[in-house]
Design a protein around this motif. Sequence first.
Motif, PDB file in Angstrom:
ATOM      1  N   GLU A  99      60.683  43.735  26.892  1.00  0.00           N
ATOM      2  CA  GLU A  99      60.736  45.191  26.998  1.00  0.00           C
ATOM      3  C   GLU A  99      60.419  45.677  28.413  1.00  0.00           C
ATOM      4  N   ASP A 100      59.874  44.777  29.256  1.00  0.00           N
ATOM      5  CA  ASP A 100      59.621  45.144  30.652  1.00  0.00           C
ATOM      6  C   ASP A 100      60.863  45.001  31.533  1.00  0.00           C
ATOM      7  N   LEU A 101      61.929  44.418  30.988  1.00  0.00           N
ATOM      8  CA  LEU A 101      63.103  44.132  31.819  1.00  0.00           C
ATOM      9  C   LEU A 101      63.678  45.377  32.494  1.00  0.00           C
ATOM     10  N   PRO A 102      63.850  46.529  31.807  1.00  0.00           N
ATOM     11  CA  PRO A 102      64.387  47.696  32.503  1.00  0.00           C
ATOM     12  C   PRO A 102      63.539  48.141  33.696  1.00  0.00           C
ATOM     13  N   LEU A 103      62.206  48.082  33.561  1.00  0.00           N
ATOM     14  CA  LEU A 103      61.338  48.462  34.674  1.00  0.00           C
ATOM     15  C   LEU A 103      61.461  47.470  35.816  1.00  0.00           C
ATOM     16  N   LEU A 104      61.526  46.184  35.480  1.00  0.00           N
ATOM     17  CA  LEU A 104      61.706  45.166  36.511  1.00  0.00           C
ATOM     18  C   LEU A 104      63.062  45.320  37.191  1.00  0.00           C
ATOM     19  N   LEU A 105      64.079  45.629  36.393  1.00  0.00           N
ATOM     20  CA  LEU A 105      65.423  45.818  36.939  1.00  0.00           C
ATOM     21  C   LEU A 105      65.421  46.950  37.966  1.00  0.00           C
TER      22      LEU A 105
ATOM     23  N   MET B 255      73.371  45.616  29.972  1.00  0.00           N
ATOM     24  CA  MET B 255      71.942  45.671  29.661  1.00  0.00           C
ATOM     25  C   MET B 255      71.626  44.902  28.386  1.00  0.00           C
ATOM     26  N   ALA B 256      72.487  45.049  27.376  1.00  0.00           N
ATOM     27  CA  ALA B 256      72.265  44.341  26.113  1.00  0.00           C
ATOM     28  C   ALA B 256      72.312  42.833  26.309  1.00  0.00           C
ATOM     29  N   ALA B 257      73.259  42.368  27.130  1.00  0.00           N
ATOM     30  CA  ALA B 257      73.364  40.929  27.386  1.00  0.00           C
ATOM     31  C   ALA B 257      72.120  40.414  28.109  1.00  0.00           C
ATOM     32  N   MET B 258      71.603  41.194  29.050  1.00  0.00           N
ATOM     33  CA  MET B 258      70.409  40.782  29.781  1.00  0.00           C
ATOM     34  C   MET B 258      69.189  40.762  28.872  1.00  0.00           C
ATOM     35  N   LEU B 259      69.151  41.675  27.912  1.00  0.00           N
ATOM     36  CA  LEU B 259      68.032  41.697  26.962  1.00  0.00           C
ATOM     37  C   LEU B 259      68.088  40.520  26.000  1.00  0.00           C
ATOM     38  N   GLU B 260      69.295  40.004  25.752  1.00  0.00           N
ATOM     39  CA  GLU B 260      69.456  38.875  24.831  1.00  0.00           C
ATOM     40  C   GLU B 260      69.177  37.530  25.505  1.00  0.00           C
ATOM     41  N   TYR B 261      69.338  37.477  26.803  1.00  0.00           N
ATOM     42  CA  TYR B 261      69.227  36.217  27.537  1.00  0.00           C
ATOM     43  C   TYR B 261      67.764  35.752  27.584  1.00  0.00           C
ATOM     44  N   PRO B 262      67.482  34.448  27.422  1.00  0.00           N
ATOM     45  CA  PRO B 262      66.081  33.975  27.363  1.00  0.00           C
ATOM     46  C   PRO B 262      65.397  33.827  28.722  1.00  0.00           C
ATOM     47  N   TRP B 263      66.108  33.927  29.815  1.00  0.00           N
ATOM     48  CA  TRP B 263      65.536  33.884  31.165  1.00  0.00           C
ATOM     49  C   TRP B 263      64.617  32.680  31.405  1.00  0.00           C
ATOM     50  N   PRO B 264      65.185  31.478  31.391  1.00  0.00           N
ATOM     51  CA  PRO B 264      64.350  30.288  31.636  1.00  0.00           C
ATOM     52  C   PRO B 264      63.695  30.279  33.015  1.00  0.00           C
ATOM     53  N   GLY B 265      64.339  30.958  33.990  1.00  0.00           N
ATOM     54  CA  GLY B 265      63.750  31.033  35.334  1.00  0.00           C
ATOM     55  C   GLY B 265      62.848  32.226  35.518  1.00  0.00           C
ATOM     56  N   ASN B 266      62.683  33.021  34.464  1.00  0.00           N
ATOM     57  CA  ASN B 266      61.758  34.148  34.439  1.00  0.00           C
ATOM     58  C   ASN B 266      62.045  35.183  35.532  1.00  0.00           C
ATOM     59  N   ILE B 267      60.991  35.772  36.111  1.00  0.00           N
ATOM     60  CA  ILE B 267      61.151  36.891  37.033  1.00  0.00           C
ATOM     61  C   ILE B 267      61.960  36.495  38.261  1.00  0.00           C
ATOM     62  N   ARG B 268      61.754  35.268  38.731  1.00  0.00           N
ATOM     63  CA  ARG B 268      62.487  34.817  39.915  1.00  0.00           C
ATOM     64  C   ARG B 268      63.988  34.788  39.642  1.00  0.00           C
ATOM     65  N   GLU B 269      64.379  34.296  38.474  1.00  0.00           N
ATOM     66  CA  GLU B 269      65.796  34.265  38.103  1.00  0.00           C
ATOM     67  C   GLU B 269      66.344  35.679  37.957  1.00  0.00           C
ATOM     68  N   LEU B 270      65.556  36.566  37.349  1.00  0.00           N
ATOM     69  CA  LEU B 270      66.000  37.952  37.163  1.00  0.00           C
ATOM     70  C   LEU B 270      66.290  38.609  38.516  1.00  0.00           C
ATOM     71  N   ARG B 271      65.410  38.407  39.476  1.00  0.00           N
ATOM     72  CA  ARG B 271      65.626  39.027  40.788  1.00  0.00           C
ATOM     73  C   ARG B 271      66.914  38.513  41.436  1.00  0.00           C
ATOM     74  N   ASN B 272      67.142  37.210  41.341  1.00  0.00           N
ATOM     75  CA  ASN B 272      68.350  36.647  41.931  1.00  0.00           C
ATOM     76  C   ASN B 272      69.613  37.192  41.264  1.00  0.00           C
TER      77      ASN B 272
ATOM     78  N   LYS C 258      62.953  49.441  22.525  1.00  0.00           N
ATOM     79  CA  LYS C 258      61.974  49.943  23.476  1.00  0.00           C
ATOM     80  C   LYS C 258      62.464  49.765  24.907  1.00  0.00           C
ATOM     81  N   ALA C 259      63.095  48.604  25.167  1.00  0.00           N
ATOM     82  CA  ALA C 259      63.611  48.344  26.508  1.00  0.00           C
ATOM     83  C   ALA C 259      64.704  49.329  26.888  1.00  0.00           C
ATOM     84  N   MET C 260      65.610  49.644  25.946  1.00  0.00           N
ATOM     85  CA  MET C 260      66.701  50.568  26.234  1.00  0.00           C
ATOM     86  C   MET C 260      66.188  51.994  26.436  1.00  0.00           C
TER      87      MET C 260
END
Length: 526
Positions: free
Chosen positions: A369-375, A398-415, A485-487
Amino acid sequence: MAEQVSPSVGRPALLALLEASRMINSEVRLDKVLDLVATQATAVLDAEGASVLLLDPDRNELVFRAATGPKGRELVGERFDARLGIAGQALRTRRAVQVTDVTKNRNFFDGVDAKTHMQTRGLIAAPLFFLDQHLGVVEVINPRNRETFTDVDLELVQVFANLAAAAVRSGQAFDQITRDNQALRESIPSPRIIGASDPINRVMDLCGKVAASTATVLITGETGTGKELVARTIHEQSERRDKPMIAVNCAALSETLLESELFGHEKGAFTGADARKIGRFELADGGTLFLDELGEMAETTQVKLLRVLQEQEFVRVGGTQTIVCDVRIVAATNRDLHQLMQQGKFRDDLFYRINVFPIPLPALRDRIEDLPLLLDHFVDSVVPSLGVDRPRFVPDAMAAMLEYPWPGNIRELRNVIERCTLLAGGGEVTLENLPLEIANRSGIPEPQASAPAVGRQVAEADPIIGASSADPAGESVSKLASHEKAMILQALSDNRWNQSAAARALGITRDHLRYRVKKYGISKPG
């Protein structure tokens, strides 16, 4: 020369004193200044040896920092109580002391002779003062080509000590400035922790509780979860915030290089050591040392780290001088240290010394749910450097990003955000702009404007994410709630937290949005 010298001092001695002053003041680095002071004192007084002892005010000890003579190198690093010996007497009385026969002087401290296996016959000790500050003592021992030191020698040492004191103080100031500058270059200003979820709020609460103490902290979590950011947050909330925070990646250096990086080394300590190097412990003195990837540290280095943690002192590689430090340790790892201990790869005693206050970090998928703020945060940070306008993320993306498990976490999200912001060129970020592994996870229906009420016993279809929150065949309630909540957070952020505008963007009424804002405890970040 500013110092007054009596006529009894001969021309050769005056010339030697003048040359000594010139040479000492030609150098600014403290270790070089101290070596020159000892060397020139030996030459001016025509003595068998000389030494410079600096005062450690925290321990009230005199420390040999430079020495000449057959056993001079063995003295460097030795320390003793500043109240002892003739050196202690000179420092205490602020007067030079001449002793023609040390065996008849009750203040003579024979511990140095026992260490070097030398025999001191006579000596002169003169205090080093700069204004009212006690710096240390310069000593010369055993005159050559004569039986004892004379009154002229005593006068020469007093003048020499006054000249040397100014150079020593300048060297100390230069070293401190050099150290502070290097530390400031490495103390990168910390971005704030972004998020409003319960897991990240718990992390920030732990940071606030431990920051005011001196407790050692162990931060654990997957790669890319922001361990260094949490360490910087702790440092900046602590009383050490005005001192440097120095980071060391234990996995990036070999065993030998890591030891040198942590503790520093002396010139000639190993091949390629062309000059003395100040270690990270010294640079972080008074501040915080962040040891990242602690689980990768070799066992021999673990032993030395444990000693520093216990004793708050260390010796540079290839050196003999004991250096006292005041450093707060914050360590981090993505490894399971308990498993490493069972395998014999990590010391139990070091683990218990480090693991005083553990802080586990959540993976991004556990705080989705923090993804939109991080984005929003990352878009704002990359747009200026990319030279594009701020893009808008369409609902599918946005929906696809919310579904993705982000194995690289915040670093992957930024990239990912940097990549798709560049591809969008200031327009809309669509599924086509996302990496395939993220875009292929899109399967969330488009937002709906309303949901028909079939009756009291029929669950209301969710007007934001378009699925029944009570449908046992659908997604789990908790996962849908996180997405919803994220949306909502994204819509509020996109519309500067104007609830009417955010409701229109989501296709729901303002009352419905207010209900959900209250339901999820959403509040505007401070």
